[in-house]
Scaffold this active site. Structure first.
Site, PDB file in Angstrom:
ATOM      1  N   GLY A  97      11.205  -0.071  27.633  1.00 17.80           N
ATOM      2  CA  GLY A  97      10.309   1.004  27.230  1.00 17.80           C
ATOM      3  C   GLY A  97      10.025   0.921  25.746  1.00 17.80           C
ATOM      4  O   GLY A  97      10.718   0.211  25.018  1.00 17.80           O
ATOM      5  N   PRO A  98       9.035   1.623  25.263  1.00 19.23           N
ATOM      6  CA  PRO A  98       8.674   1.568  23.845  1.00 19.23           C
ATOM      7  C   PRO A  98       9.740   2.161  22.935  1.00 19.23           C
ATOM      8  O   PRO A  98      10.564   2.970  23.375  1.00 19.23           O
ATOM      9  CB  PRO A  98       7.372   2.377  23.783  1.00 19.23           C
ATOM     10  CG  PRO A  98       7.440   3.278  24.972  1.00 19.23           C
ATOM     11  CD  PRO A  98       8.152   2.520  26.026  1.00 19.23           C
ATOM     12  N   GLY A 120      13.861   6.871  23.787  1.00 19.93           N
ATOM     13  CA  GLY A 120      15.200   7.400  24.069  1.00 19.93           C
ATOM     14  C   GLY A 120      16.035   6.555  25.001  1.00 19.93           C
ATOM     15  O   GLY A 120      16.892   7.066  25.723  1.00 19.93           O
ATOM     16  N   LYS A 121      15.817   5.244  24.975  1.00 18.27           N
ATOM     17  CA  LYS A 121      16.556   4.348  25.888  1.00 18.27           C
ATOM     18  C   LYS A 121      18.056   4.414  25.644  1.00 18.27           C
ATOM     19  O   LYS A 121      18.845   4.459  26.595  1.00 18.27           O
ATOM     20  CB  LYS A 121      16.059   2.903  25.712  1.00 18.27           C
ATOM     21  CG  LYS A 121      14.620   2.688  26.139  1.00 18.27           C
ATOM     22  CD  LYS A 121      14.233   1.223  26.091  1.00 18.27           C
ATOM     23  CE  LYS A 121      14.194   0.667  24.689  1.00 18.27           C
ATOM     24  NZ  LYS A 121      13.128   1.281  23.849  1.00 18.27           N
ATOM     25  N   ARG A 149      29.226  -4.491  11.426  1.00 19.60           N
ATOM     26  CA  ARG A 149      29.074  -3.361  10.521  1.00 19.60           C
ATOM     27  C   ARG A 149      30.257  -2.401  10.677  1.00 19.60           C
ATOM     28  O   ARG A 149      30.937  -2.424  11.697  1.00 19.60           O
ATOM     29  CB  ARG A 149      27.758  -2.621  10.822  1.00 19.60           C
ATOM     30  CG  ARG A 149      26.515  -3.446  10.520  1.00 19.60           C
ATOM     31  CD  ARG A 149      25.271  -2.791  11.059  1.00 19.60           C
ATOM     32  NE  ARG A 149      24.083  -3.608  10.840  1.00 19.60           N
ATOM     33  CZ  ARG A 149      22.912  -3.397  11.402  1.00 19.60           C
ATOM     34  NH1 ARG A 149      22.757  -2.372  12.248  1.00 19.60           N
ATOM     35  NH2 ARG A 149      21.879  -4.194  11.146  1.00 19.60           N
ATOM     36  N   ARG A 169      12.590  11.330  13.228  1.00 16.39           N
ATOM     37  CA  ARG A 169      13.701  10.481  12.773  1.00 16.39           C
ATOM     38  C   ARG A 169      13.771  10.416  11.249  1.00 16.39           C
ATOM     39  O   ARG A 169      14.842  10.259  10.666  1.00 16.39           O
ATOM     40  CB  ARG A 169      13.536   9.055  13.314  1.00 16.39           C
ATOM     41  CG  ARG A 169      13.764   8.926  14.804  1.00 16.39           C
ATOM     42  CD  ARG A 169      13.610   7.477  15.205  1.00 16.39           C
ATOM     43  NE  ARG A 169      13.862   7.261  16.625  1.00 16.39           N
ATOM     44  CZ  ARG A 169      13.827   6.077  17.219  1.00 16.39           C
ATOM     45  NH1 ARG A 169      13.548   4.980  16.504  1.00 16.39           N
ATOM     46  NH2 ARG A 169      14.077   5.972  18.499  1.00 16.39           N
ATOM     47  N   ARG A 223       4.976   0.669  14.726  1.00 16.96           N
ATOM     48  CA  ARG A 223       5.698   1.061  15.941  1.00 16.96           C
ATOM     49  C   ARG A 223       4.760   1.677  16.982  1.00 16.96           C
ATOM     50  O   ARG A 223       4.866   1.400  18.174  1.00 16.96           O
ATOM     51  CB  ARG A 223       6.813   2.052  15.596  1.00 16.96           C
ATOM     52  CG  ARG A 223       8.041   1.407  14.965  1.00 16.96           C
ATOM     53  CD  ARG A 223       9.175   2.394  14.907  1.00 16.96           C
ATOM     54  NE  ARG A 223      10.373   1.814  14.347  1.00 16.96           N
ATOM     55  CZ  ARG A 223      11.286   1.137  15.041  1.00 16.96           C
ATOM     56  NH1 ARG A 223      11.099   0.959  16.341  1.00 16.96           N
ATOM     57  NH2 ARG A 223      12.362   0.657  14.458  1.00 16.96           N
TER      58      ARG A 223
END
Length: 320
Positions: A133-134, A138-139, A165, A259, A270
């Site tokens: 999904g784009p 919310g994946k 990290r 965000r 995006r």
């Protein structure tokens, strides 16, 4: 015919429960005659039907079936029922286990073979589920919640050559490896898909997918459009492809803006990329709307898809 069909459960329950003497069940008044006629045809002459009371909630009344002691003993001897309970909505009968066993043996004798105790449905094949999904749809949140409630599904962890990290865990967030190690996987064709991202390699090792599927475990892959296309070439129609979308393009952009992590230029990139990705929606098996604030509904929808795939007569059979 309709009235008779309606009263067959009532009649059956009455005859099987005679050890208790009096049975009652809510029925329509104009159908009393059907019960009487049915009892007469069954040569049960010692029963009387009477309307005990009317129901204020509906047009139904309660019918009581009464019998004499002698007929009670005679009919009780003809049934394996030990106890019986009836109500306006349901009835339950308990059959003695010995009588049930005897019936099964008689059936097997007539059939000429024992009754099979094996499951009639074969165990489902392990699934390879691809979620795409784009960006901003919310994946990650959806997959995290799906893992919490369906922990039998293995989320495939990506391998990467970038440094670890702070706070990241080996085997949970990524499999961290050197570039020579990663290039060796490429040379041995041991990656489902891979890409070079900002100077570092990322890819999905075949080993963990192969190991999970060998134990019958479902695997879940989170991939972009290109990665999903690569997996489609590898598995064809044997994998399940699910595309997540927002409720609208406006809703998706609003999430990206909230965000506060990107400049206008990056945001434009995006959104333009998302528009192109949505054009590939017809390449997927399912599309699921992940509406804002509806995470549980989205995950429930995904679970329904997985359960439906497990119940297919013609199972998908993904393999390397």
């Amino acid at each position: 015919m309709t009235g008779l069909t309606t009263f067959l459960p009532f009649l059956r329950g009455t005859l099987l429960g005679l050890k208790l003497g009096v049975r009652q069940r809510h029925v329509l008044p104009d159908s009393h005659r059907i019960v009487e006629a049915s009892l007469a045809r069954a040569h049960v002459q010692c029963f009387s039907l009477r309307a005990c009371r009317a129901s204020k909630a509906s047009d139904a009344s309660t019918v009581c079936v009464e019998s004499s002691g002698r007929s009670l003993e005679w009919l009780a001897s003809k049934t394996p029922i030990r106890s019986y309970a009836s109500s306006a909505d349901a009835m339950n009968a308990t059959v003695s286990s010995s009588k049930q066993s005897q019936v099964l043996k008689e059936l097997e004798k007539v059939l000429g073979s024992p009754l099979d105790t094996q499951p009639q449905a074969p165990p489902p094949n392990p699934l390879v589920v691809v979620i795409s999904g784009p960006s901003g749809v919310g994946k990650d949140a959806v997959i995290k919640r799906l893992q919490e409630i369906r922990n039998e599904i293995h989320f495939v962890v990506t391998a990467t050559t970038r440094p670890k990290r702070p706070g990241e865990v080996e085997g949970v967030d990524y499999y961290f490896m050197s570039k020579p190690e990663f290039l060796d996987l490429i040379a041995r064709n041991e990656l489902i898909e891979h890409a070079l991202v900002y100077g570092d390699y990322k890819g999905v090792p075949k080993k963990q997918v192969r190991e999970c599927m060998s134990t019958g475990q479902d695997v879940l892959l989170r991939l972009d459009i290109q990665g999903a296309a690569t997996v489609r070439k590898l598995f064809g129609q044997e994998a399940v492809f699910i595309f997540l979308v927002a409720e609208s393009e406006v809703a998706l952009v609003e999430r990206l803006v909230e965000r506060k992590t990107e400049s206008i230029d990056k945001l434009l990139v995006r959104v333009a990329t998302a528009r192109e990705e949505v054009k590939h929606i017809n390449e997927f098996d399912y599309v699921v709307v992940n509406a804002d604030g509806q995470l549980e509904r989205t995950v429930s929808h995904l679970c329904s898809i997985i359960d439906a795939e497990k119940a297919r007569v013609q199972q998908r059979h993904a393999q390397f």
